[in-house]
Design an enzyme around this catalytic site. Sequence first.
Site, PDB file in Angstrom:
ATOM      1  N   GLY A  10       0.306-103.214  18.361  1.00 61.78           N
ATOM      2  CA  GLY A  10      -0.144-103.673  16.963  1.00 61.78           C
ATOM      3  C   GLY A  10      -1.474-103.823  17.100  1.00 61.78           C
ATOM      4  O   GLY A  10      -2.415-103.647  17.870  1.00 61.78           O
ATOM      5  N   ASP A  31       7.045-102.911  22.377  1.00 65.72           N
ATOM      6  CA  ASP A  31       6.520-102.541  20.714  1.00 65.72           C
ATOM      7  C   ASP A  31       7.669-101.627  20.393  1.00 65.72           C
ATOM      8  O   ASP A  31       7.821-100.652  21.263  1.00 65.72           O
ATOM      9  CB  ASP A  31       5.413-102.369  20.747  1.00 65.72           C
ATOM     10  CG  ASP A  31       4.655-102.370  19.385  1.00 65.72           C
ATOM     11  OD1 ASP A  31       5.183-101.928  18.381  1.00 65.72           O
ATOM     12  OD2 ASP A  31       3.676-103.012  19.093  1.00 65.72           O
ATOM     13  N   GLY A  36       2.938-101.009  14.811  1.00 70.25           N
ATOM     14  CA  GLY A  36       1.979-100.449  15.837  1.00 70.25           C
ATOM     15  C   GLY A  36       1.812 -99.112  16.010  1.00 70.25           C
ATOM     16  O   GLY A  36       2.688 -98.289  15.682  1.00 70.25           O
ATOM     17  N   ILE A  61      14.973-107.831  25.222  1.00 69.21           N
ATOM     18  CA  ILE A  61      13.553-107.371  25.720  1.00 69.21           C
ATOM     19  C   ILE A  61      14.205-107.320  27.259  1.00 69.21           C
ATOM     20  O   ILE A  61      14.392-108.086  27.954  1.00 69.21           O
ATOM     21  CB  ILE A  61      12.678-108.558  25.681  1.00 69.21           C
ATOM     22  CG1 ILE A  61      12.359-109.087  24.254  1.00 69.21           C
ATOM     23  CG2 ILE A  61      11.388-108.154  26.579  1.00 69.21           C
ATOM     24  CD1 ILE A  61      11.499-110.271  23.839  1.00 69.21           C
ATOM     25  N   TYR A 145       8.884-113.295   5.631  1.00 67.65           N
ATOM     26  CA  TYR A 145       7.838-113.325   6.376  1.00 67.65           C
ATOM     27  C   TYR A 145       7.462-115.028   6.828  1.00 67.65           C
ATOM     28  O   TYR A 145       7.477-115.704   7.639  1.00 67.65           O
ATOM     29  CB  TYR A 145       6.569-112.617   6.133  1.00 67.65           C
ATOM     30  CG  TYR A 145       5.316-112.742   7.039  1.00 67.65           C
ATOM     31  CD1 TYR A 145       5.759-112.139   8.311  1.00 67.65           C
ATOM     32  CD2 TYR A 145       3.992-113.311   6.696  1.00 67.65           C
ATOM     33  CE1 TYR A 145       4.483-112.135   9.092  1.00 67.65           C
ATOM     34  CE2 TYR A 145       3.004-113.267   7.668  1.00 67.65           C
ATOM     35  CZ  TYR A 145       3.425-112.522   8.985  1.00 67.65           C
ATOM     36  OH  TYR A 145       2.251-112.821   9.855  1.00 67.65           O
ATOM     37  N   LYS A 149       8.614-117.018  10.012  1.00 70.17           N
ATOM     38  CA  LYS A 149       7.522-117.532  10.913  1.00 70.17           C
ATOM     39  C   LYS A 149       7.844-119.289  11.138  1.00 70.17           C
ATOM     40  O   LYS A 149       7.632-119.656  11.990  1.00 70.17           O
ATOM     41  CB  LYS A 149       6.269-117.175  10.341  1.00 70.17           C
ATOM     42  CG  LYS A 149       5.765-115.742  10.718  1.00 70.17           C
ATOM     43  CD  LYS A 149       5.556-115.459  12.088  1.00 70.17           C
ATOM     44  CE  LYS A 149       4.925-114.202  12.292  1.00 70.17           C
ATOM     45  NZ  LYS A 149       4.653-113.661  13.664  1.00 70.17           N
ATOM     46  N   TYR A 159      12.921-125.363  21.610  1.00 72.90           N
ATOM     47  CA  TYR A 159      12.984-124.878  22.956  1.00 72.90           C
ATOM     48  C   TYR A 159      12.117-125.640  23.834  1.00 72.90           C
ATOM     49  O   TYR A 159      12.499-126.098  25.160  1.00 72.90           O
ATOM     50  CB  TYR A 159      12.784-123.269  23.350  1.00 72.90           C
ATOM     51  CG  TYR A 159      13.696-122.391  23.368  1.00 72.90           C
ATOM     52  CD1 TYR A 159      14.418-122.131  21.933  1.00 72.90           C
ATOM     53  CD2 TYR A 159      14.244-121.592  24.124  1.00 72.90           C
ATOM     54  CE1 TYR A 159      15.624-121.331  21.858  1.00 72.90           C
ATOM     55  CE2 TYR A 159      15.162-120.738  24.292  1.00 72.90           C
ATOM     56  CZ  TYR A 159      15.837-120.460  23.048  1.00 72.90           C
ATOM     57  OH  TYR A 159      16.944-119.873  23.181  1.00 72.90           O
TER      58      TYR A 159
END
Length: 324
Positions: A10, A31, A36, A61, A145, A149, A159
């Site tokens: 990105g 990504d 991106g 991931i 958004y 966030k 965490y």
Amino acid sequence: MHIVVTGGAGFIGSHFCEQLIARGDRVTCVDDLSSGHIDNIYALLGSPNFAFIEQDVSTGITVTGPIDAVAHLASPASPPDYSRRPLDTLAVGSRGTENALNLAYEHGARFLLTSTSEIYGDPKVHPQREDYWGNVNPIGPRSVYDEAKRYAEAVTFAYRRAKNVNGGVVRIFNTFGPHMRAEDGRVVSSLIVQALAGNALTIYGSGKQTRSFCYVDDIVRALMIMIDCDEPGPVNLGNPEELTIVELAELVCEIVGCSVPMTFHPLPTDDPQRRKPDIGYAQQRLSWTPRVSVRDGLQRTVRWFASRPDDVSAAAARLLHLRT
Ligand code: UDP
């Protein structure tokens, strides 16, 4: 160090990958190329220290081997982008952040979350300091958004407390520079594209609303500092040089050397009226302060866009139809 960068193709992520490689780190960029672009990392693909995995981080991931740090930048970030992709935006801020945190946890790695000034919403306190809790509409069009966030910040701190993950949070204010998508609808890219194409500049609302714009190199320098330390934050990152949108449009016109008219359009719902970071905390804790003025940064950005005339004319045509 081996650093995993989500959203590494990105706008900000690609500059970050570039700087990490330049200083000798090994980087795995994850990504899904939804906002991106491979062009942003094209120069890095030949490096033996750089690996690219095309993957949506909200579904998982899959990076193996020892990992020293995970930087989570992946997310749609322009208001038109996240309005068009509300569920993806919520997913990458929530499940994507959890996946990135779990990766950091499994590897005992440093974790860096790039949060946003949007968590302050339409702020009632000016300038915004990190201890301001914000004024966000939880169900409005920007909430996908903003709240994603905010959740990402909450889960990062959870965490830290529950699993001892060495997490840090930065809140990035409006940022601009090369690798912005010409048609992403953000104000800096839109005004530059319109000015270069000789089209009218679209101003939303009265144009008296303000933003504080930071050149991308300054933000990336702060991300490097955050990766290397144990600072939890949250830390505001931005350039406190505050401009109205009309002032920004005038500056863009002056730099491009054009005299196009401004046209005024309705202000998008919940568009913040004022935004300016208090960067005292970053100055004190990270010894960081922006070095590139808005004018210098805009000159560099205009040069970059001007070297891509095809992208500019295609984007100019699309922007004529884009109204948030
Ligand atoms: N804006 C504008 N013209 C445009 C795009 C945006 O006047 O073509 C305004 C927008 O309404 C907001 C400001 O510029 O007040 C910054 O918008 P941007 O989308 O860049 O980022 P935001 O700070 O709202 O996330």
